[in-house]
Design a protein around this motif. Sequence first.
Motif, short mmCIF file in Angstrom:
data_model
loop_
_atom_site.label_atom_id
_atom_site.label_comp_id
_atom_site.label_asym_id
_atom_site.label_seq_id
_atom_site.Cartn_x
_atom_site.Cartn_y
_atom_site.Cartn_z
N GLY A 273 0.83 -1.19 0.00
CA GLY A 273 0.00 0.00 0.00
C GLY A 273 0.87 1.25 0.00
O GLY A 273 2.07 1.20 -0.28
N TRP A 274 0.27 2.37 0.36
CA TRP A 274 0.97 3.66 0.31
C TRP A 274 1.98 3.77 1.44
O TRP A 274 1.73 3.36 2.57
N GLY B 200 -11.35 10.31 0.74
CA GLY B 200 -10.82 8.95 0.61
C GLY B 200 -9.91 8.58 1.77
O GLY B 200 -9.09 9.39 2.21
N LYS B 201 -10.06 7.37 2.25
CA LYS B 201 -9.24 6.90 3.37
C LYS B 201 -7.97 6.24 2.86
O LYS B 201 -8.00 5.48 1.89
N ILE B 202 -6.86 6.52 3.54
CA ILE B 202 -5.55 6.05 3.13
C ILE B 202 -4.96 5.19 4.24
O ILE B 202 -4.74 5.67 5.35
N SER B 203 -4.74 3.93 3.95
CA SER B 203 -4.19 2.98 4.94
C SER B 203 -2.68 2.87 4.74
O SER B 203 -2.18 1.84 4.29
N SER B 204 -1.98 3.92 5.08
CA SER B 204 -0.53 3.91 4.84
C SER B 204 0.22 3.31 6.01
O SER B 204 -0.30 3.17 7.12
N GLU C 165 -1.95 -8.56 0.58
CA GLU C 165 -2.42 -7.18 0.43
C GLU C 165 -1.97 -6.41 1.68
O GLU C 165 -2.50 -6.60 2.77
N LEU C 166 -0.97 -5.56 1.52
CA LEU C 166 -0.29 -4.95 2.66
C LEU C 166 -0.64 -3.48 2.81
O LEU C 166 -0.52 -2.70 1.87
N ALA C 167 -1.07 -3.12 4.02
CA ALA C 167 -1.46 -1.74 4.31
C ALA C 167 -1.42 -1.51 5.81
O ALA C 167 -1.35 -2.45 6.61
N GLY C 168 -1.48 -0.25 6.21
CA GLY C 168 -1.45 0.10 7.62
C GLY C 168 -2.71 -0.34 8.35
O GLY C 168 -3.77 -0.51 7.74
N ALA D 265 -8.72 3.47 -3.55
CA ALA D 265 -7.58 2.68 -4.04
C ALA D 265 -6.49 2.48 -3.00
O ALA D 265 -5.70 1.54 -3.11
N LEU D 266 -6.41 3.34 -2.00
CA LEU D 266 -5.34 3.25 -1.01
C LEU D 266 -5.85 2.78 0.35
O LEU D 266 -5.16 2.92 1.36
N PHE D 267 -7.05 2.18 0.36
CA PHE D 267 -7.64 1.70 1.61
C PHE D 267 -7.68 0.18 1.66
O PHE D 267 -7.99 -0.49 0.68
N ASP D 268 -7.32 -0.35 2.81
CA ASP D 268 -7.42 -1.79 3.05
C ASP D 268 -7.49 -2.01 4.56
O ASP D 268 -6.72 -1.40 5.31
N ASP D 269 -8.41 -2.83 5.01
CA ASP D 269 -8.54 -3.07 6.45
C ASP D 269 -8.38 -4.54 6.82
O ASP D 269 -8.92 -5.02 7.81
#
Length: 291
Positions: free
Chosen positions: A144-145, A170-174, A200-203, A262-266
């Motif tokens: 991710g970001w 937009g939410k960003i999971s950096s 799928e890697l994100a904050g 596009a930059l969100f993942d939980d």
Amino acid sequence: MTSPAPRLLITAASGQLGRLVVARLLRSVPAAQIAVAVRSEKAAAEFSALGVTAHIADYTQPATLEAAFAGVDRLLLISSSELGQRFPHHKNAIDAAKKAGVKLIAYTSVLHADRSPLGLAEEHRQTEAALAASGVPFTLLRNGWYTENYLASLPSILAHGAHFGCAGDGKISSAPRADYADAAAAVLASTADQAGQVHELAGDSAYTLADFAAEVARLTGKPIAYQNLPEADFKGALLGAGLPEPIAELLANSDTGASNGALFDDSHTLSRLIGRPTEPLAVTLAAALKG
């Protein structure tokens, strides 16, 4: 008789992500089992001083890649930084890995590459397709970001009292680059079979750019506002600030992508992989502001 430990190689090891991966591996893997591919003699000497085997190799020179990959079991293919040339570079590395008999390629792709609206995702999709067609076992590290992507804007934000963008709500999971590096190192050093895995890697937590601006304001005690612009206007502002056209285009397009999720993942895949929570935005920002 026990089988020999796998030999690991990191491409683009002198870059920001690559150096972090090597440093993390050295905490748990003997240096003799680690190799790197770099483009300069200076970088090669720096890694050699750590006991790591260093090869001079370039994504544009397939013969150098094949020589570097000889005897390697697990290869971390860090994506090229040259926009528009990424796929040819990656294809050269994949072909060289196949010829050298590499047993697993771990590739740093982008979050949800298969469905991402980001313009930068296309070359990652092409690379993922080439990996699937190669016959070489592979795993995808869909990063991710990086929180650092926004830190370069801090001087401008503080100077203007505003953070400009076009990401809307937009939410960003950096997460910081170091967290993604820890994930790559974990996959390379893992005793488990990684073939076919898609990470799928994100904050762990997400924020909007308005939240980002508010956090900067809280940490500095200065009034900071987020100003959302049309994509064309934001790109124009970036160009006006002196950024090259491809970078301005990438950042503006990425903000628009963020506005569409596009930059969100939980899924918390990243924190599970590294065995700890990802570093929160407030912590990364506080360190950057002190530095």
